[in-house]
Motif scaffolding. Structure first.
Motif, PDB file in Angstrom:
ATOM      1  N   ASP A  84       0.823  -1.217   0.000  1.00 34.59           N
ATOM      2  CA  ASP A  84       0.000   0.000   0.000  1.00 34.59           C
ATOM      3  C   ASP A  84       0.851   1.259   0.000  1.00 34.59           C
ATOM      4  OD1 ASP A  84      -2.578  -1.352   2.185  1.00 34.59           O
ATOM      5  OD2 ASP A  84      -2.267  -1.553   0.020  1.00 34.59           O
ATOM      6  N   GLU A  85       2.002   1.217   0.686  1.00 34.90           N
ATOM      7  CA  GLU A  85       2.870   2.391   0.736  1.00 34.90           C
ATOM      8  C   GLU A  85       3.424   2.726  -0.650  1.00 34.90           C
ATOM      9  OE1 GLU A  85       5.573   2.433   4.074  1.00 34.90           O
ATOM     10  OE2 GLU A  85       7.059   3.427   2.827  1.00 34.90           O
ATOM     11  N   ILE A  86       3.762   1.712  -1.412  1.00 34.71           N
ATOM     12  CA  ILE A  86       4.266   1.937  -2.765  1.00 34.71           C
ATOM     13  C   ILE A  86       3.165   2.510  -3.638  1.00 34.71           C
ATOM     14  CG2 ILE A  86       5.126   0.799  -4.849  1.00 34.71           C
ATOM     15  CD1 ILE A  86       6.464  -1.223  -2.969  1.00 34.71           C
ATOM     16  N   LEU A  87       1.988   1.926  -3.536  1.00 34.21           N
ATOM     17  CA  LEU A  87       0.886   2.328  -4.401  1.00 34.21           C
ATOM     18  C   LEU A  87       0.364   3.723  -4.073  1.00 34.21           C
ATOM     19  CD1 LEU A  87      -1.010  -1.050  -4.654  1.00 34.21           C
ATOM     20  CD2 LEU A  87       0.450   0.020  -6.363  1.00 34.21           C
ATOM     21  N   GLU A  88       0.617   4.212  -2.861  1.00 32.47           N
ATOM     22  CA  GLU A  88       0.150   5.545  -2.481  1.00 32.47           C
ATOM     23  C   GLU A  88       1.099   6.649  -2.923  1.00 32.47           C
ATOM     24  OE1 GLU A  88      -2.215   4.058   1.503  1.00 32.47           O
ATOM     25  OE2 GLU A  88      -0.508   5.368   1.712  1.00 32.47           O
ATOM     26  N   GLN A  89       2.280   6.288  -3.375  1.00 33.32           N
ATOM     27  CA  GLN A  89       3.231   7.298  -3.813  1.00 33.32           C
ATOM     28  C   GLN A  89       2.704   8.007  -5.054  1.00 33.32           C
ATOM     29  OE1 GLN A  89       6.816   5.148  -4.364  1.00 33.32           O
ATOM     30  NE2 GLN A  89       7.228   4.974  -2.190  1.00 33.32           N
ATOM     31  N   PRO A  90       3.073   9.281  -5.222  1.00 37.54           N
ATOM     32  CA  PRO A  90       2.604   9.995  -6.419  1.00 37.54           C
ATOM     33  C   PRO A  90       3.041   9.271  -7.679  1.00 37.54           C
ATOM     34  CG  PRO A  90       3.860  11.436  -4.963  1.00 37.54           C
ATOM     35  CD  PRO A  90       3.920  10.076  -4.388  1.00 37.54           C
ATOM     36  N   VAL A 100      -3.918  -3.278 -11.561  1.00 35.15           N
ATOM     37  CA  VAL A 100      -3.133  -4.270 -12.296  1.00 35.15           C
ATOM     38  C   VAL A 100      -1.736  -4.380 -11.689  1.00 35.15           C
ATOM     39  CG1 VAL A 100      -2.103  -4.859 -14.531  1.00 35.15           C
ATOM     40  CG2 VAL A 100      -4.451  -3.986 -14.424  1.00 35.15           C
ATOM     41  N   LEU A 101      -1.109  -3.244 -11.403  1.00 32.58           N
ATOM     42  CA  LEU A 101       0.225  -3.259 -10.792  1.00 32.58           C
ATOM     43  C   LEU A 101       0.193  -3.988  -9.452  1.00 32.58           C
ATOM     44  CD1 LEU A 101       3.188  -2.429 -10.662  1.00 32.58           C
ATOM     45  CD2 LEU A 101       2.449  -0.262  -9.665  1.00 32.58           C
ATOM     46  N   GLU A 102      -0.810  -3.718  -8.654  1.00 29.73           N
ATOM     47  CA  GLU A 102      -0.933  -4.389  -7.355  1.00 29.73           C
ATOM     48  C   GLU A 102      -1.049  -5.897  -7.550  1.00 29.73           C
ATOM     49  OE1 GLU A 102      -3.738  -4.345  -3.363  1.00 29.73           O
ATOM     50  OE2 GLU A 102      -4.085  -2.873  -4.930  1.00 29.73           O
ATOM     51  N   ALA A 103      -1.843  -6.318  -8.518  1.00 31.31           N
ATOM     52  CA  ALA A 103      -2.002  -7.748  -8.799  1.00 31.31           C
ATOM     53  C   ALA A 103      -0.682  -8.362  -9.264  1.00 31.31           C
ATOM     54  CB  ALA A 103      -3.103  -7.964  -9.831  1.00 31.31           C
ATOM     55  N   VAL A 104       0.039  -7.671 -10.152  1.00 32.94           N
ATOM     56  CA  VAL A 104       1.324  -8.185 -10.639  1.00 32.94           C
ATOM     57  C   VAL A 104       2.328  -8.272  -9.494  1.00 32.94           C
ATOM     58  CG1 VAL A 104       3.306  -7.708 -12.138  1.00 32.94           C
ATOM     59  CG2 VAL A 104       0.989  -7.447 -13.033  1.00 32.94           C
ATOM     60  N   LEU A 105       2.380  -7.240  -8.664  1.00 31.36           N
ATOM     61  CA  LEU A 105       3.332  -7.248  -7.541  1.00 31.36           C
ATOM     62  C   LEU A 105       3.008  -8.318  -6.507  1.00 31.36           C
ATOM     63  CD1 LEU A 105       3.884  -3.429  -6.946  1.00 31.36           C
ATOM     64  CD2 LEU A 105       5.496  -5.062  -7.912  1.00 31.36           C
ATOM     65  N   VAL A 115       6.231 -12.028 -16.308  1.00 24.57           N
ATOM     66  CA  VAL A 115       5.210 -11.047 -16.686  1.00 24.57           C
ATOM     67  C   VAL A 115       5.878  -9.724 -17.032  1.00 24.57           C
ATOM     68  CG1 VAL A 115       3.311  -9.619 -15.789  1.00 24.57           C
ATOM     69  CG2 VAL A 115       3.277 -12.091 -15.460  1.00 24.57           C
ATOM     70  N   TYR A 116       6.805  -9.298 -16.195  1.00 25.08           N
ATOM     71  CA  TYR A 116       7.495  -8.035 -16.452  1.00 25.08           C
ATOM     72  C   TYR A 116       8.246  -8.100 -17.780  1.00 25.08           C
ATOM     73  CZ  TYR A 116      10.770  -4.249 -16.444  1.00 25.08           C
ATOM     74  OH  TYR A 116      11.490  -3.152 -16.831  1.00 25.08           O
ATOM     75  N   LEU A 117       9.055  -9.114 -17.970  1.00 27.67           N
ATOM     76  CA  LEU A 117       9.875  -9.194 -19.174  1.00 27.67           C
ATOM     77  C   LEU A 117       9.014  -9.332 -20.439  1.00 27.67           C
ATOM     78  CD1 LEU A 117      12.776 -11.460 -17.879  1.00 27.67           C
ATOM     79  CD2 LEU A 117      12.882  -9.015 -18.395  1.00 27.67           C
ATOM     80  N   HIS A 118       7.906 -10.043 -20.344  1.00 31.27           N
ATOM     81  CA  HIS A 118       7.058 -10.242 -21.519  1.00 31.27           C
ATOM     82  C   HIS A 118       6.204  -9.009 -21.825  1.00 31.27           C
ATOM     83  CE1 HIS A 118       4.837 -12.436 -24.543  1.00 31.27           C
ATOM     84  NE2 HIS A 118       3.705 -12.070 -23.981  1.00 31.27           N
ATOM     85  N   TYR A 119       5.472  -8.523 -20.830  1.00 29.63           N
ATOM     86  CA  TYR A 119       4.503  -7.461 -21.094  1.00 29.63           C
ATOM     87  C   TYR A 119       5.078  -6.049 -21.012  1.00 29.63           C
ATOM     88  CZ  TYR A 119       0.949 -11.029 -21.097  1.00 29.63           C
ATOM     89  OH  TYR A 119       0.214 -12.126 -21.417  1.00 29.63           O
ATOM     90  N   TYR A 120       6.093  -5.840 -20.176  1.00 30.13           N
ATOM     91  CA  TYR A 120       6.641  -4.499 -20.025  1.00 30.13           C
ATOM     92  C   TYR A 120       7.865  -4.261 -20.899  1.00 30.13           C
ATOM     93  CZ  TYR A 120       3.458  -3.882 -16.121  1.00 30.13           C
ATOM     94  OH  TYR A 120       2.331  -3.781 -15.357  1.00 30.13           O
ATOM     95  N   GLU A 121       8.665  -5.301 -21.120  1.00 30.58           N
ATOM     96  CA  GLU A 121       9.878  -5.143 -21.922  1.00 30.58           C
ATOM     97  C   GLU A 121       9.750  -5.745 -23.313  1.00 30.58           C
ATOM     98  OE1 GLU A 121      12.426  -3.241 -21.228  1.00 30.58           O
ATOM     99  OE2 GLU A 121      11.584  -2.745 -19.276  1.00 30.58           O
ATOM    100  N   GLY A 122       8.684  -6.512 -23.560  1.00 34.95           N
ATOM    101  CA  GLY A 122       8.400  -7.012 -24.895  1.00 34.95           C
ATOM    102  C   GLY A 122       9.211  -8.211 -25.350  1.00 34.95           C
ATOM    103  N   TYR A 123       9.781  -8.964 -24.428  1.00 33.62           N
ATOM    104  CA  TYR A 123      10.555 -10.143 -24.803  1.00 33.62           C
ATOM    105  C   TYR A 123       9.630 -11.324 -25.098  1.00 33.62           C
ATOM    106  CZ  TYR A 123      15.001  -8.070 -23.463  1.00 33.62           C
ATOM    107  OH  TYR A 123      16.108  -7.284 -23.395  1.00 33.62           O
ATOM    108  N   THR A 124      10.066 -12.198 -25.988  1.00 33.71           N
ATOM    109  CA  THR A 124       9.340 -13.432 -26.281  1.00 33.71           C
ATOM    110  C   THR A 124       9.741 -14.490 -25.259  1.00 33.71           C
ATOM    111  OG1 THR A 124      11.076 -14.290 -27.723  1.00 33.71           O
ATOM    112  CG2 THR A 124       9.356 -12.909 -28.758  1.00 33.71           C
TER     113      THR A 124
END
Length: 160
Positions: A84-90, A100-105, A115-124
């Motif tokens: 919650d502390e991370i998600l409350e940051q500006p 979605v970020l909360e679910a991924v984390l 998930v990060y490498l595939h969806y955020y960085e675009g790796y196969t």
């Protein structure tokens, strides 16, 4: 050892990626900044020759993940920060992205990585397999399981 120009270029080009990777693993800003500095110090001191930008990027991803794992394994790393502390940051993310970020984390680490490498960085999957030292089929399985977990957490339907 690399020149100051090379290091500055790499920081400019890859700093966001390294910070996001750290945040996904460590879940707090202080440790993220520590690992960020460690990764680029290793880069500056490294004499590794890269075949391409993708090779350099993969090297930085691997060094970042290893540094995060080392910190998490360390005896002195006992402090935790609530999600919650991370998600409350500006942040400039819209509200639906926070969910979605909360679910991924909240996913186990092996799923967060793929998930990060595939969806955020675009790796196969085969590329992720090379980066993480896993077989491509293992990566496909991890992606399938992570999607199912995210569907359950976010209340999505089973079909899609």
């Amino acid at each position: 050892m690399r020149s100051e120009q090379e290091v500055n270029r790499a920081i400019e080009q890859y700093s966001d990626m390294v910070r996001r990777l750290c945040l996904i693993h460590l879940k707090n800003d202080a440790d993220t900044e520590d690992i960020f500095q460690t990764v680029f110090l290793k880069y500056a001191l490294s004499s590794a020759a890269f075949e391409s930008d993708e090779h350099e990027k993969a090297w930085l991803i691997r060094v970042t993940i290893n540094a995060c794992k080392d910190l998490l394994k360390s005896l002195f790393h006992r402090r935790t920060v609530p999600l919650d502390e991370i998600l409350e940051q500006p942040t400039e993310m819209r509200e639906d992205h926070k969910e979605v970020l909360e679910a991924v984390l909240s996913l186990p680490q092996k799923y967060r990585e793929v998930v990060y490498l595939h969806y955020y960085e675009g790796y196969t999957a085969p590329e992720i397999g090379k980066i993480l030292g896993k077989k491509a089929n293992t990566v496909y399985t991890l992606l399938t399981r992570s999607r199912q977990l995210l569907r359950e957490k976010l209340g999505g339907d089973e079909d899609g």
